[in-house]
Design a protein around this motif. Structure first.
Motif, PDB file in Angstrom:
ATOM      1  N   ARG A 134       0.556   4.743  -2.818  1.00 33.77           N
ATOM      2  CA  ARG A 134       0.129   5.525  -2.260  1.00 33.77           C
ATOM      3  C   ARG A 134       1.559   6.494  -3.244  1.00 33.77           C
ATOM      4  NH1 ARG A 134      -3.092   6.930   2.000  1.00 33.77           N
ATOM      5  NH2 ARG A 134      -3.920   5.001   3.053  1.00 33.77           N
ATOM      6  N   LYS A 135       1.963   6.095  -2.794  1.00 36.85           N
ATOM      7  CA  LYS A 135       3.293   6.836  -3.309  1.00 36.85           C
ATOM      8  C   LYS A 135       2.956   7.133  -5.152  1.00 36.85           C
ATOM      9  CE  LYS A 135       8.372   7.149  -3.564  1.00 36.85           C
ATOM     10  NZ  LYS A 135       9.456   5.931  -4.447  1.00 36.85           N
TER      11      LYS A 135
ATOM     12  N   ALA B  77       0.183   7.321  -6.286  1.00 35.68           N
ATOM     13  CA  ALA B  77      -0.974   7.373  -6.313  1.00 35.68           C
ATOM     14  C   ALA B  77      -0.713   8.939  -6.554  1.00 35.68           C
ATOM     15  CB  ALA B  77      -2.042   6.815  -5.392  1.00 35.68           C
ATOM     16  N   LYS B  78       0.108   9.291  -5.513  1.00 33.66           N
ATOM     17  CA  LYS B  78       0.620  11.101  -5.958  1.00 33.66           C
ATOM     18  C   LYS B  78       0.980  11.349  -7.211  1.00 33.66           C
ATOM     19  CE  LYS B  78       2.552  13.772  -2.139  1.00 33.66           C
ATOM     20  NZ  LYS B  78       4.730  13.353  -1.774  1.00 33.66           N
TER      21      LYS B  78
ATOM     22  N   VAL C 129       0.941  -1.317   0.027  1.00 31.92           N
ATOM     23  CA  VAL C 129      -0.360   0.103   0.108  1.00 31.92           C
ATOM     24  C   VAL C 129       0.354   0.816   0.308  1.00 31.92           C
ATOM     25  CG1 VAL C 129      -1.770   1.193   1.312  1.00 31.92           C
ATOM     26  CG2 VAL C 129      -2.345  -1.113   0.770  1.00 31.92           C
ATOM     27  N   GLY C 130       2.204   1.359   0.663  1.00 31.63           N
ATOM     28  CA  GLY C 130       2.726   2.168   0.772  1.00 31.63           C
ATOM     29  C   GLY C 130       3.254   2.139  -0.527  1.00 31.63           C
TER      30      GLY C 130
ATOM     31  N   ILE D 138      -6.795   2.461  -4.765  1.00 31.12           N
ATOM     32  CA  ILE D 138      -5.551   1.509  -4.183  1.00 31.12           C
ATOM     33  C   ILE D 138      -7.206   0.650  -3.840  1.00 31.12           C
ATOM     34  CG2 ILE D 138      -3.765   0.777  -2.947  1.00 31.12           C
ATOM     35  CD1 ILE D 138      -3.001   3.850  -3.175  1.00 31.12           C
TER      36      ILE D 138
ATOM     37  N   GLN E 210      -8.399  10.900  -9.893  1.00 34.41           N
ATOM     38  CA  GLN E 210      -8.145   9.795  -8.450  1.00 34.41           C
ATOM     39  C   GLN E 210      -8.139   8.867  -8.593  1.00 34.41           C
ATOM     40  OE1 GLN E 210     -12.124  10.286  -6.080  1.00 34.41           O
ATOM     41  NE2 GLN E 210     -11.776  10.408  -4.264  1.00 34.41           N
ATOM     42  N   CYS E 211      -7.357   8.108  -7.822  1.00 38.65           N
ATOM     43  CA  CYS E 211      -6.657   7.262  -7.564  1.00 38.65           C
ATOM     44  C   CYS E 211      -7.225   6.273  -6.869  1.00 38.65           C
ATOM     45  CB  CYS E 211      -4.837   6.687  -7.015  1.00 38.65           C
ATOM     46  SG  CYS E 211      -4.233   7.587  -9.184  1.00 38.65           S
TER      47      CYS E 211
END
Lengths: 504, 504
Positions: free
Chosen positions: A297-298, A300-301, A293-294, A318, A315-316
């Motif tokens: 998130r990266k 997605a940013k 997930v980390g 996860i 918008q992403c």
């Protein structure tokens, strides 16, 4: 300036190349992989060289198909050849290899030389590896994205345009066949371009092809999408962002996919169809492209940051990608499952994921209130409007709008794999399921695939069917079955692994 | 397992490749650049795939020359094909890309797959770029060196063996034609293998070929070297360290030469001929491969460290490489100058450099006392013994031992470039001299080249001839002359560059 006699070789090898006798190449001072300028009358071209000792006589030049298409000469006519300067982008690739960031112009030049077939596989590999090793700044990613859009076909719908993309890796991910009709039924325009499977068991284009045609050019896509408010077509015939296909061809054997280039490739395809409201699906799990997930998130940013530079609402999502989505894997089986899900009888994982992502698009389009998107999407699904919309899209894309799930043929060679003991299903391996489905013939043999009976967490009894393999041919069924016995894609806890010592 | 009909395509493209129709490739689940296992009767081979839309019909497989040589089938016979696993070394290349050091076994596997043509250009590029970006440890360099030796022909002279190597970049560097006969005349065995020019104006093999044959196999080299105590042959026909040629083929278009790989390549060639006493010439200067003394020292240290791992006596000579060695550039002109120098009438730069390096070998061989080597080499040169020895080598290599410098033909199309003003020669550009000599036809047209009249530091008067260009053909002379006017390879200080403002 050396003159050589043209010999047309009606052979394509996927790159612009002429063939010289080794001795002529030496005389000209050129090596295999170098660039050569060839001239005949008014025709001029810069091309790659390969050398031969036997196929040509000295004094001849072999004109291969990909060159001939751009450089028409008659068999036996004289062609002047001289070493050509490498294209300018070579310098910029070197610059990137040395860790220096590229300017906008340099990103453009590289992309242009790429789509004009002026870079060899080696140079393309160098660029991709430089991206991988040195990374790309967000500026560079922006420049490359723009350059990839500008060097291909661009479709302008002249109205807000919605789109989704999954970064992939999870088998059975037929969510597009639900999301597009839900979103289109809500009145939003969603002209979805999809890929065929390269390493997977079925791409969205492979699955949709069970229901309708998917090969259209840009003008046809525009017409279809405006008529039905949505479309699901194969991206490969549209001519959008052609640089991406050329990069993928080299990324595949290198087994790398630099993050910055992936961002540029995905957003360039979205921008090429004018999508300004986009949802990105990032599945996370073992066997998916992103495993934590980390990391998701990266990523997605970065997607969000890049999209802001193009005034795109992005918008992403996860999503859980630890096992296949739904139960069916393979083109025909997945098309069946999508139709059943649109009738309200789909498996929870498929329906939940599809309505979550569709809901995000409905919120981006102000059709649903914030955090009401999913419910809204479920309502559209339950109302039968999404199914009706898919039938409309199928019709506009030349398929049979009345098709029922039972009309879809699946492979009639089948084999069942049973639980070896009582217990719980503790794992369903994405990679193994994909490999077995491919061994059975998917995606090319459309009826081939896997139907999972149970997924993670289900209780099974010894002898229960865990999954069924479908194939169109007995030989492929046997390949897939043997692979299944070996790979054991579905783990049932409680299985006795060893007894130690072996005999008491 | 799909069966396809063989079509023999008598075309070499320098790698093992079969051609499939795009649709067949899709069905088999293979992509361009993938590996394919092909089987027919007892023949089996793993090969690369490329795809075509037009050259083959569906159901056919095109067997190209490089495959056919290893996989004999009859036209029209059936070939079974299935996707093959990538060779094991792909994993190790990935490992290196990820920055992890390779084990001895991994270095061997990569080198073996390389010489067995099991790696594509893209994979080779990935390996070279990984070496460049991630660097190699001295252990890895040692393993690669050994692997490169072991995968090629090895010559064992069964006695101490001397050798020299220049890492190159400086035009006119015909020192080998002096060093080998000096060292051989002193009674040491020096079987020198040399390269042809790739990007230069004349390699040592190109220059020696003016005087004698240079293409021999390993058994012939052994015979020649034992007879004359020395030899100067082309390395390309010996089969020693073939991995190097395969790497160079990809390094050249990438325009990189990872240091560790260069060390491994050079020492593997020396070890393959059994050289245990080696001098390495590292020219330093603008346009040479190494541009600063600091970098040269670092490189020399690595050479020494690597050589110690092979119990080799190795010494590096850091030499002045800021301008051409001697005055002549191009095969015939350089052979002339070498003969003249062996007669005691050579230019200082050539004689000094040759005797310094030869002297180092004489010291390594205990023929000369420490720091007496150069004087000893000069004595051998002055005595005429080196000239006599070169004539002996020429004879054994099938040349005319009585050849005189005036017998050597040079291009009879010539042009002179004159000093534009009074002043001093402040620079002679290596890169420009090489480019002009190549434009004039060197190294392929052996009479082409450049004769420099003056070098750095000489005082010239306006109108003095600075250098003369030789070519075998008028058209090439004209190309070279125009390039000379543009590149101005010889700078004369005092030249008026601008008048500002332009008119008073």
């Amino acid at each position: 300036m050396v003159k050589l006699k043209a010999r047309i070789i009606d052979l394509e090898v996927g790159r612009r190349m002429v063939l010289l006798h080794e001795k002529d190449a030496q005389e000209i001072g050129t090596l295999a992989h170098d660039w050569l300028k060839i001239t005949s009358g008014k025709s001029k071209l810069v091309t790659f060289v390969d050398t031969t000792k036997s196929y040509l006589k000295q004094g001849e030049i072999g004109i291969l198909r990909d060159v001939y298409d751009k450089f028409r000469v008659r068999e036996g006519s004289m062609v002047s050849v001289s070493p050509a300067k490498p294209p300018e982008s070579i310098k910029f690739i070197q610059k990137k290899m040395n860790g220096k960031p590229l300017t906008k112009e340099e990103c453009y030049t590289i992309t242009q030389d790429l789509v004009n077939h002026r870079l060899s596989d080696i140079q393309i590999a160098a660029f991709i590896l430089a991206e991988e090793f040195q990374g790309l700044t967000m500026d560079e990613i922006e420049y490359l994205t723009k350059a990839m859009v500008d060097t291909g076909v661009v479709i302008d719908f002249d109205r807000p345009c919605f789109d989704k993309h999954s970064i992939g890796g999870v088998p059975g991910n037929k969510v597009t066949l639900l999301i597009v009709p839900i979103v289109a039924a809500a009145g939003l325009l969603i002209p979805k371009t999809s890929s065929r499977a390269i390493t997977g068991a079925s791409g969205t284009a492979d699955t949709m092809e069970i229901l309708a045609d998917v090969e259209f050019d840009a003008a046809e896509l525009k017409e279809i999408a405006l008529k039905a408010s949505g479309a699901i077509v194969w991206g490969g015939k549209l001519g959008i962002a052609p640089a991406d296909d050329l990069l993928i061809r080299v990324e595949h054997p290198l087994n790398i996919d630099p993050v910055g280039q992936m961002l540029a490739s995905i957003l360039s395809k979205k921008l090429s169809v004018g999508a300004d409201h986009v949802v990105i699906d990032i599945p996370v799990g073992a066997g998916a492209k992103v495993t934590t997930v980390g990391a998701a998130r990266k990523l997605a940013k970065s997607f969000v940051e890049l999209s802001e530079r193009f005034n795109m609402q992005l918008q992403c999502g996860i999503t859980y990608g630890g096992q296949p989505v739904g139960h069916m894997v393979g083109p025909a089986l997945e098309a069946r499952e999508a139709l059943i899900a649109l009738q309200g009888k789909g498996p929870a994982s498929l329906v939940e994921k599809s309505t979550e992502l569709a809901g995000m698009l409905l919120e981006l389009g102000f059709i649903a209130q914030p955090s009401q998107g999913k419910d809204f999407a479920k309502k559209i699904l339950a109302s039968g409007k999404a199914l009706k919309k898919l039938r409309e899209i199928i019709e506009v894309q030349g398929g049979n709008p009345g098709i029922q799930s039972r009309d879809i043929d699946v492979g009639n060679h089948t084999a069942e794999i049973k639980a070896p003991c009582d217990g719980f299903v503790t794992n369903v391996s994405n990679n193994a399921i994909t490999a077995i489905a491919r061994a059975a013939g998917a995606p090319r043999e459309k009826g081939a695939g896997i139907a999972l009976r149970w997924k993670r967490g289900y209780k099974v009894k010894k002898g229960d069917v865990l999954y069924r393999i479908y194939a169109e041919r007995a030989s492929k069924l046997s390949d897939a079955y043997n692979m299944a016995l070996e790979m054991k894609p579905v783990t049932v806890e409680g299985m006795l692994l060893h007894k130690l010592p072996e005999s008491p």
